[in-house]
Write a protein that holds these residues in place. Structure first.
Motif, mmCIF file in Angstrom:
data_model
loop_
_atom_site.group_PDB
_atom_site.id
_atom_site.type_symbol
_atom_site.label_atom_id
_atom_site.label_comp_id
_atom_site.label_asym_id
_atom_site.label_seq_id
_atom_site.Cartn_x
_atom_site.Cartn_y
_atom_site.Cartn_z
ATOM 1 N N ASP A 175 0.880 -0.968 0.291
ATOM 2 C CA ASP A 175 -0.084 0.088 -0.066
ATOM 3 C C ASP A 175 0.834 1.006 -0.150
ATOM 4 N N GLY A 176 1.972 1.082 0.744
ATOM 5 C CA GLY A 176 2.850 2.446 0.893
ATOM 6 C C GLY A 176 3.996 2.421 -0.471
ATOM 7 N N PHE A 177 4.009 1.472 -1.143
ATOM 8 C CA PHE A 177 5.132 1.425 -2.036
ATOM 9 C C PHE A 177 5.151 2.680 -3.147
ATOM 10 N N ASP A 178 6.167 3.484 -3.331
ATOM 11 C CA ASP A 178 6.271 4.219 -4.250
ATOM 12 C C ASP A 178 7.770 4.061 -5.109
ATOM 13 N N SER A 179 7.642 3.760 -6.134
ATOM 14 C CA SER A 179 8.803 3.221 -6.997
ATOM 15 C C SER A 179 9.588 4.718 -7.356
ATOM 16 N N CYS A 180 9.160 5.660 -7.175
ATOM 17 C CA CYS A 180 9.842 6.831 -7.008
ATOM 18 C C CYS A 180 10.454 7.482 -5.760
ATOM 19 N N HIS A 181 10.597 6.689 -4.860
ATOM 20 C CA HIS A 181 10.978 7.309 -3.699
ATOM 21 C C HIS A 181 12.250 6.409 -3.118
ATOM 22 N N SER A 182 13.303 6.674 -2.953
ATOM 23 C CA SER A 182 14.438 6.064 -2.773
ATOM 24 C C SER A 182 15.609 7.002 -2.326
ATOM 25 N N LEU A 183 15.903 7.364 -1.214
ATOM 26 C CA LEU A 183 17.251 8.063 -1.019
ATOM 27 C C LEU A 183 18.295 7.388 -1.591
ATOM 28 N N TRP A 184 18.567 6.094 -1.560
ATOM 29 C CA TRP A 184 19.887 5.524 -2.252
ATOM 30 C C TRP A 184 19.682 6.003 -3.572
ATOM 31 N N LEU A 185 18.616 5.577 -4.069
ATOM 32 C CA LEU A 185 18.616 5.571 -5.761
ATOM 33 C C LEU A 185 18.854 7.043 -6.213
ATOM 34 N N GLU A 186 18.163 7.803 -5.320
ATOM 35 C CA GLU A 186 18.252 9.393 -5.717
ATOM 36 C C GLU A 186 19.862 9.875 -5.972
ATOM 37 N N VAL A 187 20.484 9.322 -4.777
ATOM 38 C CA VAL A 187 21.910 9.654 -4.985
ATOM 39 C C VAL A 187 22.464 9.031 -6.086
ATOM 40 N N ALA A 188 22.280 7.547 -6.556
ATOM 41 C CA ALA A 188 22.684 7.067 -7.677
ATOM 42 C C ALA A 188 22.419 7.521 -8.852
ATOM 43 N N THR A 189 21.330 8.224 -8.875
ATOM 44 C CA THR A 189 20.829 8.734 -10.233
ATOM 45 C C THR A 189 21.097 10.175 -10.205
ATOM 46 N N SER A 190 21.830 10.905 -9.285
ATOM 47 C CA SER A 190 21.714 12.141 -9.346
ATOM 48 C C SER A 190 22.708 12.813 -10.512
ATOM 49 N N VAL A 191 22.735 14.072 -10.855
ATOM 50 C CA VAL A 191 23.393 14.681 -12.107
ATOM 51 C C VAL A 191 24.874 14.593 -11.667
ATOM 52 N N ASP A 192 25.510 14.741 -10.539
ATOM 53 C CA ASP A 192 26.748 14.600 -10.230
ATOM 54 C C ASP A 192 27.312 13.133 -9.555
#
Length: 257
Positions: A175-192
């Motif tokens: 119910d609470g799954f959000d495929s666009c919410h992950s701090l780890w993947l946010e870092v891994a896919t950042s512009v830098d």
């Protein structure tokens, strides 16, 4: 279960273990000498087992350990009277993810020595990027590959830890799954993110270029235990996870112009 008990009963011990393991990997990136490579592999294997348990235990201790910024004392510039100043560090989770991307391209650890003289001005050149890639294909058509089972095994170890870091969706409720919410993947896919383009091409070319005994032997995986197969599987898994993450598209407001 052992890690969970440590978190509950001796969190300070786990904090020391995690911090030191990340620091050792960061040091290998800063000073990539072969004498440190075995130690780096030990740290990678320990973190591969510890990180999923940390992610599963979403408590204040774990959040602070992974994502809080720390103030450290650094020598003041120009011999100031104060003697030292305070500097804020990146969270350990951010340091770990960026370090893993670097570890994928350490000479004599995960890649062969490019055998070319590159200056700092060449870092973003196509020639430099091609020299780092694992396999020919996208971005490196004419690259000659230095096949090494040792490099393959080390790459698999690093990719396993990367996948372990990106496993937070496994511990979310449906119910609470959000495929666009992950701090780890946010870092891994950042512009830098370091080596982002080279990582993408290396994973893609490795996954698609795997050739089990010359293409044409049915069920070649049953008679071959080469490290290339294991690396191809790890590359596919990491690539899919990275490509699957992203912020949802927001429709344009046509009325607002």
């Amino acid at each position: 279960e052992d890690v969970e008990q440590i978190i509950e009963n001796h969190p300070e011990n786990l904090q020391i273990l995690f911090t030191q393991a990340v620091a050792q990997l960061y040091q290998v990136v800063e000073t990539p000498y072969p004498v440190y490579f075995d130690q780096a592999l030990n740290c990678i294997r320990i973190l591969s087992r510890v990180v999923p348990t940390l992610i599963q235990n979403d408590c204040d201790f774990v959040q602070n350990l992974l994502w809080s910024r720390q103030l450290i004392s650094v020598p003041a510039e120009n011999g100031a009277a104060a003697g030292e100043s305070k500097q804020e560090t990146e969270p350990l989770a951010v340091i770990l993810v960026n370090t893993l991307f670097h570890l994928l391209f350490i000479p004599e650890f995960t890649i062969g020595d490019p055998n070319a003289d590159f200056s700092e001005a060449d870092v973003n050149s196509p020639e430099f990027k091609a020299a780092l890639m694992w396999a020919p294909g996208v971005g490196s058509i004419e690259k000659s590959v230095n096949v090494s089972s040792q490099y393959d095994r080390t790459r698999v170890e690093v990719l396993r830890l990367m996948v372990a870091c990106f496993c937070d969706s496994l511990f979310q409720s449906p119910d609470g799954f959000d495929s666009c919410h992950s701090l780890w993947l946010e870092v891994a896919t950042s512009v830098d993110t370091p080596y982002a383009e080279v990582v993408f091409c290396s994973l893609l070319n490795t996954a698609l270029g795997y050739d089990p005994i010359g293409w044409g032997l049915p069920y070649g995986n049953l008679v071959s235990s080469d490290t290339a197969k294991e690396l191809s599987q790890a590359a596919i898994q990491a690539l899919i996870i990275l490509l699957d993450y992203g912020h949802p598209l927001v429709p344009l407001d046509t009325e607002a112009g």
